[in-house]
Design an enzyme around this catalytic site. Structure first.
Site, PDB file in Angstrom:
ATOM      1  N   ASP A  38     -19.801  40.186   4.811  1.00 31.58           N
ATOM      2  CA  ASP A  38     -19.663  40.990   3.608  1.00 31.58           C
ATOM      3  C   ASP A  38     -19.675  42.469   3.984  1.00 31.58           C
ATOM      4  O   ASP A  38     -20.246  42.846   5.013  1.00 31.58           O
ATOM      5  CB  ASP A  38     -20.803  40.711   2.621  1.00 31.58           C
ATOM      6  N   ASP A  64     -14.928  44.369   6.244  1.00 31.27           N
ATOM      7  CA  ASP A  64     -14.171  45.053   5.200  1.00 31.27           C
ATOM      8  C   ASP A  64     -12.803  44.396   5.157  1.00 31.27           C
ATOM      9  O   ASP A  64     -12.011  44.544   6.099  1.00 31.27           O
ATOM     10  CB  ASP A  64     -14.047  46.550   5.516  1.00 31.27           C
ATOM     11  N   VAL A  65     -12.506  43.647   4.092  1.00 28.33           N
ATOM     12  CA  VAL A  65     -11.262  42.873   4.058  1.00 28.33           C
ATOM     13  C   VAL A  65     -10.021  43.744   3.929  1.00 28.33           C
ATOM     14  O   VAL A  65      -8.900  43.249   4.063  1.00 28.33           O
ATOM     15  CB  VAL A  65     -11.281  41.819   2.930  1.00 28.33           C
ATOM     16  N   TYR A 156      -5.004  42.043 -11.187  1.00 32.78           N
ATOM     17  CA  TYR A 156      -5.820  40.899 -10.776  1.00 32.78           C
ATOM     18  C   TYR A 156      -5.012  39.608 -10.858  1.00 32.78           C
ATOM     19  O   TYR A 156      -5.019  38.785  -9.922  1.00 32.78           O
ATOM     20  CB  TYR A 156      -7.048  40.828 -11.675  1.00 32.78           C
ATOM     21  N   LYS A 160      -3.984  37.083  -7.794  1.00 40.17           N
ATOM     22  CA  LYS A 160      -4.400  35.683  -7.757  1.00 40.17           C
ATOM     23  C   LYS A 160      -3.200  34.736  -7.767  1.00 40.17           C
ATOM     24  O   LYS A 160      -3.228  33.680  -7.124  1.00 40.17           O
ATOM     25  CB  LYS A 160      -5.333  35.376  -8.925  1.00 40.17           C
ATOM     26  N   THR A 191     -21.643  35.443 -12.593  1.00 41.12           N
ATOM     27  CA  THR A 191     -21.944  36.133 -11.340  1.00 41.12           C
ATOM     28  C   THR A 191     -22.632  37.472 -11.645  1.00 41.12           C
ATOM     29  O   THR A 191     -22.562  37.978 -12.771  1.00 41.12           O
ATOM     30  CB  THR A 191     -20.666  36.415 -10.545  1.00 41.12           C
TER      31      THR A 191
END
Length: 269
Positions: A38, A64-65, A156, A160, A191
């Site tokens: 993460d 870090d993606v 978003y 996706k 979450t």
């Protein structure tokens, strides 16, 4: 219980909280050794330390993606920790709603970079390690936003939808290497990120609950269990598909006018 040198190894990216943390916990309970990755390194260390105290061995690493070099380094670290890598679950994500006509390029590209390109980076980096595994698996994170119209979620939803296309493409391309790849598409999940938005007044909890026929949000562990199934040998002939974990949200149609839906047993009427 698996020990330091036993059990398959999973890399959970975005594992410091939410669905990622629940997935790390669930896999550990099923005997997996887990590498929690993460950008929140303190959170990743906390989760890995907690898992390691009561379950199989766990490790953490920062990532870090949005950085190819960071993703490659984290994946290499995970694979070399126990000299194997059996599953990769890229869970990193953010939410940033905006009216579509006002969506600026920077915000659009950021969402695509984290959710879509970030997923691709993770899978690309994992490929050389996974193809050496006996039963390798990938589980990506999509969303019901890829299946239904969701206002103010253009970037978003686009990301996706792209993730699901990636899943279908790589399921075919990487099958000769024995790699299975699937996705889960959650609905609204309780979450910390969603809880923060509710507390700040950006989302209304009661409205979200009424979207599902079950009249509640999903718990992170309910999504994690689906991920763990798809990552496991129990799903050995499942590849290229997206499993909706949405409490029937996407298939619910409108009730005819004048017809009152019956109360859900065990819930308020």
């Amino acid at each position: 219980m698996a020990g330091e040198d036993e059990g398959p190894v999973a890399l959970v990216i975005g594992g410091a909280s939410g669905i990622g943390e629940a997935t790390a916990d669930e896999l550990a309970q099923q005997g997996w050794r887990v590498v929690v990755a993460d950008r929140d390194t303190e959170g990743a260390e906390r989760v890995a330390t907690r898992i390691g105290k009561t379950g199989p061995a766990a490790h953490w690493v920062g990532v870090d993606v949005t950085s190819t070099s960071s993703v490659e380094a984290a994946t290499r670290d995970a694979a070399e920790r126990w000299n194997r890598l059996d599953a990769v679950i890229p869970c990193a994500g953010v939410i940033d709603p905006s009216p579509s006509d006002a969506l600026e390029d920077d915000a659009l590209l950021r969402m695509l970079d984290i959710h879509l390109v970030g997923t691709i980076r993770c899978l690309r980096a994992a490929f050389p390690y996974l193809r050496e595994a006996a039963e390798p698996a990938i589980v990506a994170i999509s969303s019901v936003a890829a299946h239904i119209g969701t206002p103010h979620r253009l970037s978003y939803a686009a990301a996706k939808g792209g993730v699901e296309s990636v899943v279908r493409t790589l399921a075919v391309e990487w099958a000769p290497s024995g790699i299975r790849i699937n996705a889960v598409a959650p609905g609204w999940v309780k979450t910390p990120m969603i809880a923060t938005a509710i507390d700040a007044g950006r989302l209304d909890a009661s409205t979200l609950e009424k979207l599902s026929p079950f009249e509640r949000l999903a718990e992170p562990v309910e999504v994690a269990r689906a991920i763990a199934f798809l990552a496991s040998p129990a799903a050995s002939y499942v590849s290229g598909t997206t499993l909706l974990v949405d409490g029937a949200l996407t298939v619910r149609g409108p009730w005819p006018q004048g017809v009152v839906p019956p109360p859900v047993r065990g819930h308020r009427s």
